[in-house]
Design an enzyme around this catalytic site. Structure first.
Site, PDB file in Angstrom:
ATOM      1  N   ASP A 182       0.845  -1.200   0.000  1.00 42.70           N
ATOM      2  CA  ASP A 182       0.000   0.000   0.000  1.00 42.70           C
ATOM      3  C   ASP A 182       0.881   1.250   0.000  1.00 42.70           C
ATOM      4  O   ASP A 182       0.841   2.048   0.917  1.00 42.70           O
ATOM      5  CB  ASP A 182      -0.945  -0.003   1.209  1.00 42.70           C
ATOM      6  CG  ASP A 182      -0.206  -0.083   2.542  1.00 42.70           C
ATOM      7  OD1 ASP A 182       0.938  -0.585   2.579  1.00 42.70           O
ATOM      8  OD2 ASP A 182      -0.773   0.356   3.568  1.00 42.70           O
ATOM      9  N   HIS A 199       9.771   0.115   8.183  1.00 39.30           N
ATOM     10  CA  HIS A 199       8.995  -1.073   8.561  1.00 39.30           C
ATOM     11  C   HIS A 199       8.988  -2.138   7.464  1.00 39.30           C
ATOM     12  O   HIS A 199       9.332  -3.301   7.696  1.00 39.30           O
ATOM     13  CB  HIS A 199       7.553  -0.674   8.884  1.00 39.30           C
ATOM     14  CG  HIS A 199       7.400   0.276  10.013  1.00 39.30           C
ATOM     15  ND1 HIS A 199       7.478  -0.100  11.327  1.00 39.30           N
ATOM     16  CD2 HIS A 199       7.176   1.619  10.016  1.00 39.30           C
ATOM     17  CE1 HIS A 199       7.304   0.951  12.101  1.00 39.30           C
ATOM     18  NE2 HIS A 199       7.113   1.999  11.335  1.00 39.30           N
TER      19      HIS A 199
END
Length: 313
Positions: free
Chosen positions: A10, A240
């Protein structure tokens, strides 16, 4: 050894950094990207995935997927973290490519079935596309090589609630299905991603080594870094999503444990990942009812951050 992967994403500033690794690293065969809502809406995610591949000079299949959660109401994208366009609100060039004519879930099913035992799914957003793929063909559980999920938190606490990490919170029902499906799975969560920091020095090296793509990575990094200075008081950003690829390619940098995962799907603990270590008894057996998986609990944070910069420099 080469790892054929589908990257479910995303993008998202940290997604963009990870996509750059997937496009560049000689040990990764990027079979395609599947897009989902999360950091941005799914149309923007698809646009960004196509753009990043084009800036790297590569033609990579991109299949558009989940536009919202399976059950719950969708929360607005976090524009204050990633920018309204997902890439720090910097000016972006036009995109020439288009998404594939099949859904993300169908792309996953078709690709895994075409290469049984070979394909690793690396998911770094809400995992609705993987849940939908399981609905289309539950047999992929036995044909996928591995599933790597960036999300969740075992001991660290949450980043969007006191206990929940963003990807798990955004679609806890999909997460509950995917994390307990019974396929080989590793969870790379906040326990390790919060120990890794990309600094200005790292990004200067990355920008110099990545051409046109490097300009986008550096520009979006500046926006993301400002959020982390305010939110966590660090001078840089937590990469991340790149940590999921770091685990795949440099597992020796991580400490892991085996056990049973469940995901809370409602109430104040919505989106919390609950981990019961293998072999540990509790007052009831229900916390150990799910299949065994692997979770990351420790990491050489400096080693991972340097590996990211070395890969992209």
């Amino acid at each position: 050894m080469t790892h054929p992967i589908i990257f479910d994403t995303d993008p998202g500033v940290d997604d963009a950094q990870a996509i750059a690794i997937a496009l560049r690293h000689p040990e990764i065969e990027l079979l395609g990207m599947t897009t989902t809502y999360g950091n941005v809406d799914v149309e923007t995610a698809t646009h960004n995935a196509l753009l990043l591949a084009e800036l790297a000079g590569q033609e990579i299949p991109v299949a558009q997927g989940a536009a919202g959660p399976m059950v719950k109401e969708r929360h607005p994208p976090p524009a204050h973290i990633h920018g309204a366009n997902g890439l720090g609100d910097i000016a972006l060039p036009p995109v020439t490519g288009r998404a594939e004519g099949v859904s993300a879930a169908q792309f996953i099913v078709d690709t895994v079935n075409a290469r049984p035992g070979e394909v690793t799914l690396v998911a770094v957003g809400p995992v609705g596309n993987l849940a939908a793929a399981l609905q289309l063909d539950p047999g992929i559980i036995d044909r996928v090589k591995h599933v790597v999920i960036m999300g969740g938190s075992i001991r660290e606490g949450g980043n969007v609630s006191p206990v929940a990490e963003a990807n798990m919170f955004n679609d806890p029902d999909a997460a509950a299905r995917v994390l307990t499906a019974g396929w080989p799975l590793t969870l790379v969560g906040l326990d390790v991603t919060h120990r890794c920091v990309l600094t200005d020095d790292h990004m200067a090296r990355i920008e110099a080594g990545q051409g046109e793509l490097g300009k986008v990575l550096a520009g979006s990094f500046a926006f993301y870094r400002d959020f982390y200075r305010e939110a966590l008081g660090i001078d840089g950003c937590c990469p991340h999503d790149s940590c999921a690829l770091a685990w795949l390619l440099r597992p020796e940098l991580f400490t892991t444990a085996r056990g049973h995962l469940t995901v809370a799907t409602d109430g104040d603990a919505e989106g919390q990942t609950i981990f019961a270590p293998e072999g540990r008894g509790f007052i009831e057996a229900r916390w150990s009812r799910t299949p065994l998986v692997e979770v990351c609990l420790g990491v050489d944070g400096a080693g991972v951050s340097d590996w990211i910069a070395d890969t992209l420099a």
